[in-house]
Design a protein around this motif. Structure first.
Motif, PDB file in Angstrom:
ATOM      1  N   LEU A  38     -21.613 -78.151  25.466  1.00 44.70           N
ATOM      2  CA  LEU A  38     -22.667 -78.979  24.889  1.00 44.70           C
ATOM      3  C   LEU A  38     -23.642 -78.032  24.204  1.00 44.70           C
ATOM      4  O   LEU A  38     -24.197 -77.130  24.857  1.00 44.70           O
ATOM      5  N   ILE A  57     -27.085 -77.669  22.407  1.00 44.63           N
ATOM      6  CA  ILE A  57     -28.344 -78.421  22.339  1.00 44.63           C
ATOM      7  C   ILE A  57     -29.371 -77.625  21.533  1.00 44.63           C
ATOM      8  O   ILE A  57     -29.713 -76.496  21.887  1.00 44.63           O
ATOM      9  N   PHE A  90     -16.341 -80.146  22.162  1.00 46.91           N
ATOM     10  CA  PHE A  90     -17.785 -79.908  22.250  1.00 46.91           C
ATOM     11  C   PHE A  90     -18.568 -81.050  21.620  1.00 46.91           C
ATOM     12  O   PHE A  90     -18.083 -81.769  20.750  1.00 46.91           O
ATOM     13  N   GLY A  91     -19.803 -81.201  22.088  1.00 41.10           N
ATOM     14  CA  GLY A  91     -20.728 -82.162  21.513  1.00 41.10           C
ATOM     15  C   GLY A  91     -22.006 -81.452  21.097  1.00 41.10           C
ATOM     16  O   GLY A  91     -22.319 -80.370  21.602  1.00 41.10           O
ATOM     17  N   VAL A  98     -26.186 -81.989  20.522  1.00 38.59           N
ATOM     18  CA  VAL A  98     -27.348 -82.842  20.780  1.00 38.59           C
ATOM     19  C   VAL A  98     -28.582 -82.181  20.170  1.00 38.59           C
ATOM     20  O   VAL A  98     -28.854 -81.005  20.412  1.00 38.59           O
ATOM     21  N   ARG A 119     -22.366 -86.386  18.057  1.00 40.49           N
ATOM     22  CA  ARG A 119     -23.681 -85.792  17.864  1.00 40.49           C
ATOM     23  C   ARG A 119     -24.714 -86.875  18.102  1.00 40.49           C
ATOM     24  O   ARG A 119     -24.557 -87.992  17.623  1.00 40.49           O
ATOM     25  N   ILE A 125     -26.572 -83.987  30.571  1.00 44.78           N
ATOM     26  CA  ILE A 125     -25.679 -82.942  31.094  1.00 44.78           C
ATOM     27  C   ILE A 125     -24.701 -83.553  32.095  1.00 44.78           C
ATOM     28  O   ILE A 125     -23.501 -83.268  32.077  1.00 44.78           O
ATOM     29  N   GLU A 147     -21.962 -85.719  30.277  1.00 42.55           N
ATOM     30  CA  GLU A 147     -20.955 -84.999  29.483  1.00 42.55           C
ATOM     31  C   GLU A 147     -20.247 -83.887  30.252  1.00 42.55           C
ATOM     32  O   GLU A 147     -19.243 -83.355  29.791  1.00 42.55           O
ATOM     33  N   PRO A 188     -20.505 -80.591  30.734  1.00 39.82           N
ATOM     34  CA  PRO A 188     -20.041 -79.378  30.054  1.00 39.82           C
ATOM     35  C   PRO A 188     -19.916 -78.211  31.023  1.00 39.82           C
ATOM     36  O   PRO A 188     -20.619 -78.158  32.040  1.00 39.82           O
ATOM     37  N   LEU A 247     -23.342 -74.482  28.252  1.00 40.04           N
ATOM     38  CA  LEU A 247     -24.423 -75.056  27.438  1.00 40.04           C
ATOM     39  C   LEU A 247     -24.893 -74.007  26.440  1.00 40.04           C
ATOM     40  O   LEU A 247     -25.048 -72.835  26.799  1.00 40.04           O
TER      41      LEU A 247
END
Ligand code: ZN
Length: 240
Positions: free
Chosen positions: A6, A8, A33-34, A36, A68, A92, A95, A97, A100
């Protein structure tokens, strides 16, 4: 379905300017992956939140993100109260991950500083079972920090040479933020003519540290494990 990573950032475009190549490289290795953005960038001098949202969606597509989203915690005064912390903790947990990415918690921009600290704290609190948020407790293995402008000596560097075009394309998706000779909007640090060259020169410098053309450097509280020390330094400039 959980993501492996993730990323961020405080503002839309923070991620692309700092770890886009690494995310593209992880994607190529089969990881998910994402991205944010903690704010919508509504205090940005150039562009509008709507334009930036469209640019951010395009950039995420280019990098291959699973999703996203924006937590909308307030640009130019990013919130760091308990409710903001809970929002990041729940994200968190949702998702799950393993890694991070977050801003370096000592940066020129106060929103970056706040974001770095907020994410680091939330990563720890997310593991407290008795803290209920609607999703089960989960604590990522490691928070890794990127630096948006100030140079910090990296603890490790990722080779992104093969992904430099993807990285460039994702950055350029934020056209409203960068130099445009025809724009009548006020100049900013990002809109200076040489800004993207400066960002890329850092990738070249980090790459030179590990003997490749382009690299992205990061800091983390713990260094990553090295399995093959000989391989880890092969191709480096000798004599250091
Ligand atoms: Zn930013």
């Amino acid at each position: 379905m959980a993501v492996d990573v993730l990323a961020i950032g405080a503002h839309p475009d923070d991620i692309e300017l700092t770890c886009g190549g690494t995310l593209a490289q992880l994607k190529a290795r089969g990881y998910r992956f994402g991205i944010v953005d903690l704010t919508r960038g509504e205090m940005g001098t150039r562009g509008t939140p709507e334009i930036r949202a469209a640019e951010a969606r395009r950039a995420a597509e280019i990098l291959g993100a699973e999703f996203r989203e924006s937590l909308d915690l307030g640009d130019g005064g990013l919130g760091r109260g308990r409710e903001h912390e809970i929002a990041v903790i729940d994200l968190i947990r949702r998702e799950k991950p393993r890694i991070l990415f977050a801003p370096y918690p000592d940066d020129r921009h106060p929103d970056h500083r706040r974001a770095g600290q907020l994410v680091m704290d939330a990563a720890f609190y997310a593991g407290l079972r008795k803290l209920e948020t609607g999703h089960a407790a989960h604590r990522p293995q490691q928070t890794i920090h990127f630096s948006t402008f100030e140079p910090h000596p990296p603890d490790f560097v990722v080779d992104v040479t093969a992904f430099i075009e993807t990285r460039r394309a994702a950055m350029r998706a934020f056209a409203s933020q960068y130099h445009d000779a025809k724009s009548a909007e006020p100049q900013t640090l990002l809109s200076q003519k040489d800004f993207l060259d400066m960002v890329e020169s850092r990738a070249r410098q980090h790459g030179a540290l590990i003997g490749v053309e382009f690299g992205e450097g990061f800091t983390s509280r713990r260094p990553p494990r090295v399995d093959d020390l000989i391989q880890a330094f092969s191709g480096f400039e000798p004599g250091f």
